[in-house]
Design a protein around this motif. Structure first.
Motif, mmCIF file in Angstrom:
data_model
loop_
_atom_site.group_PDB
_atom_site.id
_atom_site.type_symbol
_atom_site.label_atom_id
_atom_site.label_comp_id
_atom_site.label_asym_id
_atom_site.label_seq_id
_atom_site.Cartn_x
_atom_site.Cartn_y
_atom_site.Cartn_z
ATOM 1 N N VAL A 1 0.838 -1.203 0.000
ATOM 2 C CA VAL A 1 0.000 0.000 0.000
ATOM 3 C C VAL A 1 0.875 1.256 0.000
ATOM 4 C CG1 VAL A 1 -1.646 1.355 1.350
ATOM 5 C CG2 VAL A 1 -1.989 -1.106 1.068
ATOM 6 N N VAL A 2 1.936 1.252 0.809
ATOM 7 C CA VAL A 2 2.839 2.402 0.883
ATOM 8 C C VAL A 2 3.512 2.635 -0.467
ATOM 9 C CG1 VAL A 2 4.983 3.274 1.901
ATOM 10 C CG2 VAL A 2 3.247 2.217 3.352
ATOM 11 N N ALA A 3 4.038 1.561 -1.074
ATOM 12 C CA ALA A 3 4.737 1.697 -2.350
ATOM 13 C C ALA A 3 3.802 2.186 -3.447
ATOM 14 C CB ALA A 3 5.362 0.356 -2.746
ATOM 15 N N MET A 4 2.572 1.659 -3.486
ATOM 16 C CA MET A 4 1.625 2.087 -4.512
ATOM 17 C C MET A 4 1.195 3.540 -4.279
ATOM 18 S SD MET A 4 1.356 -0.321 -6.657
ATOM 19 C CE MET A 4 0.077 0.490 -7.598
ATOM 20 N N ALA A 5 1.071 3.951 -3.018
ATOM 21 C CA ALA A 5 0.751 5.348 -2.725
ATOM 22 C C ALA A 5 1.872 6.258 -3.210
ATOM 23 C CB ALA A 5 0.525 5.535 -1.221
ATOM 24 N N GLY A 6 3.112 5.810 -3.032
ATOM 25 C CA GLY A 6 4.246 6.577 -3.533
ATOM 26 C C GLY A 6 4.217 6.696 -5.048
ATOM 27 N N LEU B 1 4.068 10.033 -7.255
ATOM 28 C CA LEU B 1 5.101 10.279 -8.264
ATOM 29 C C LEU B 1 4.484 10.776 -9.566
ATOM 30 C CD1 LEU B 1 8.144 10.056 -8.910
ATOM 31 C CD2 LEU B 1 7.712 7.716 -9.675
ATOM 32 N N VAL B 2 3.300 10.241 -9.896
ATOM 33 C CA VAL B 2 2.585 10.710 -11.090
ATOM 34 C C VAL B 2 2.183 12.169 -10.917
ATOM 35 C CG1 VAL B 2 0.463 10.425 -12.416
ATOM 36 C CG2 VAL B 2 1.792 8.416 -11.751
ATOM 37 N N GLY B 3 1.860 12.540 -9.665
ATOM 38 C CA GLY B 3 1.581 13.937 -9.350
ATOM 39 C C GLY B 3 0.219 14.410 -9.823
ATOM 40 N N SER B 4 0.117 15.700 -9.988
ATOM 41 C CA SER B 4 -1.160 16.322 -10.343
ATOM 42 C C SER B 4 -1.563 16.062 -11.787
ATOM 43 C CB SER B 4 -1.076 17.837 -10.105
ATOM 44 O OG SER B 4 -0.009 18.393 -10.855
ATOM 45 N N SER B 5 -0.702 15.376 -12.552
ATOM 46 C CA SER B 5 -1.030 15.105 -13.964
ATOM 47 C C SER B 5 -2.097 14.035 -14.103
ATOM 48 C CB SER B 5 0.234 14.663 -14.720
ATOM 49 O OG SER B 5 1.223 15.657 -14.661
ATOM 50 N N PHE B 6 -2.324 13.263 -13.026
ATOM 51 C CA PHE B 6 -3.303 12.171 -13.091
ATOM 52 C C PHE B 6 -4.717 12.736 -13.125
ATOM 53 C CE2 PHE B 6 -6.097 9.091 -10.963
ATOM 54 C CZ PHE B 6 -5.908 7.994 -11.784
ATOM 55 N N ARG B 7 -5.527 12.266 -14.084
ATOM 56 C CA ARG B 7 -6.909 12.704 -14.208
ATOM 57 C C ARG B 7 -7.784 11.530 -14.650
ATOM 58 N NH1 ARG B 7 -5.155 16.510 -12.047
ATOM 59 N NH2 ARG B 7 -5.365 18.733 -12.525
ATOM 60 N N GLY C 1 8.217 18.235 -8.994
ATOM 61 C CA GLY C 1 7.770 19.086 -7.906
ATOM 62 C C GLY C 1 7.897 18.373 -6.567
ATOM 63 N N ALA C 2 7.447 19.062 -5.520
ATOM 64 C CA ALA C 2 7.542 18.487 -4.173
ATOM 65 C C ALA C 2 6.738 17.195 -4.059
ATOM 66 C CB ALA C 2 7.050 19.512 -3.146
ATOM 67 N N MET C 3 5.559 17.144 -4.716
ATOM 68 C CA MET C 3 4.730 15.950 -4.643
ATOM 69 C C MET C 3 5.427 14.755 -5.293
ATOM 70 S SD MET C 3 0.888 15.287 -6.180
ATOM 71 C CE MET C 3 0.179 16.631 -5.221
ATOM 72 N N GLU C 4 6.011 14.987 -6.475
ATOM 73 C CA GLU C 4 6.679 13.899 -7.183
ATOM 74 C C GLU C 4 7.912 13.410 -6.422
ATOM 75 O OE1 GLU C 4 5.737 16.694 -8.524
ATOM 76 O OE2 GLU C 4 4.218 16.170 -10.012
#
Length: 289
Positions: A128-133, A137-143, A266-269
């Motif tokens: 779960v932790v790895a998949m959340a990471g 990593l994909v960041g705000s580009s995911f839609r 960015g910081a999120m990625e």
């Protein structure tokens, strides 16, 4: 307790995943279509694996089950490449990246349903932790969008095919040599990738020396070094752990894209990349326990 072979297997998976991290860059530089590039990746690895098989005098199985299993592993891998590249056409790169990296989930489910290897709670938490990471990593580009359902579905199917590939190679490596598995699987996969490239109307053959250098380089770095190390490592660590370790691939690819193409993170990625690495650490500790 962790053994020397399991430590070496873990290291092989890390180095193999790092090699594959360069693959998206080379695919971007390729002159031919994306599926055709996958075909060349498999095709030009075959002479190298054939030489290693001959040099090592690897035991060649006589039973049809082993040959069918090796062929299936190659078909799973070629199907993964094909549907992932198709998914990229129909959805965003961010969506395709995230959904295709769900392979560890499919590996865990497959190992449980097919072989009764239920993951422990520590491993599930690490997954779960790895998949959340990976999601960060994909960041705000995911839609998510109804217009991208087909592409998202193909990308998710790509993760399922790659999960099946990891499971099949992990099972085969319990009794067969790495170069033989990669040779037989690559031969079967290259046929499927070639047929898919033709069906999609892609340009198959490079026209310049640079184009040939890119596809041959992809075969040597991504398939021989990358997938070869991964196949070797899967003989020494559980397939479920191996699948989580391979989530380091998008982290490496993002770092390379930042270095070579100025695609800043960015910081999120950056946080996502660190969370992925922490999840891999937790997964390894869960297997030790």
């Amino acid at each position: 307790m962790e053994t020397t072979s399991s430590r070496l297997g873990f290291a092989a998976l890390i180095f193999g995943a790092c090699c594959i991290g360069f693959a998206p860059i080379l695919v971007r530089l390729s002159e031919v279509g994306p599926v055709a590039t996958g075909f060349h990746r498999l095709l030009w690895s075959l002479p190298v694996f054939a030489l290693v098989v001959a040099w090592s005098r690897a035991r060649v199985p006589v039973d049809r089950t082993a040959w069918a299993g090796m062929a299936a592993s190659g078909l799973f891998f070629a199907a993964d490449l094909t549907v992932w590249h198709l998914g990229i056409w129909l959805t965003t790169i961010a969506n395709a990246t995230l959904f295709s990296n769900t392979a560890p989930v499919f590996v865990a489910i497959g190992a449980w349903l097919v072989w009764g290897q239920a993951p422990n709670r520590r491993f599930l938490a690490a997954l779960v932790v790895a998949m959340a990471g990976a999601a960060l990593l994909v960041g705000s580009s995911f839609r998510l969008s109804l217009d991208r359902v087909a592409g998202d579905g193909l990308s998710l199917l790509s993760g399922a095919f790659y999960g099946a590939y990891i499971l099949s190679v992990g099972r085969l490596r319990a009794r067969l040599s790495m170069p033989l598995v990669m040779l037989a699987g690559g031969a079967a996969g290259s046929v499927l990738a070639f047929a898919a490239a033709l069906a999609l109307g892609e340009s198959v053959w490079p026209e310049t020396a640079r184009g040939w250098a890119v596809v041959v380089g992809l075969a040597l770095l991504g398939q021989v070094a990358g997938q070869g190390l991964i196949a070797w490592g899967l003989a020494h660590v559980p397939s479920t752990l191996g699948a989580v370790v391979l989530l380091v691939q998008p982290v490496v690819a993002a770092a390379i894209a930042w270095t070579l193409f100025g695609e800043r993170l960015g910081a999120m990625e950056l946080t996502g990349g660190m969370v992925v690495l922490f999840g891999i650490h937790l997964a390894r500790r869960s297997q030790r326990a």
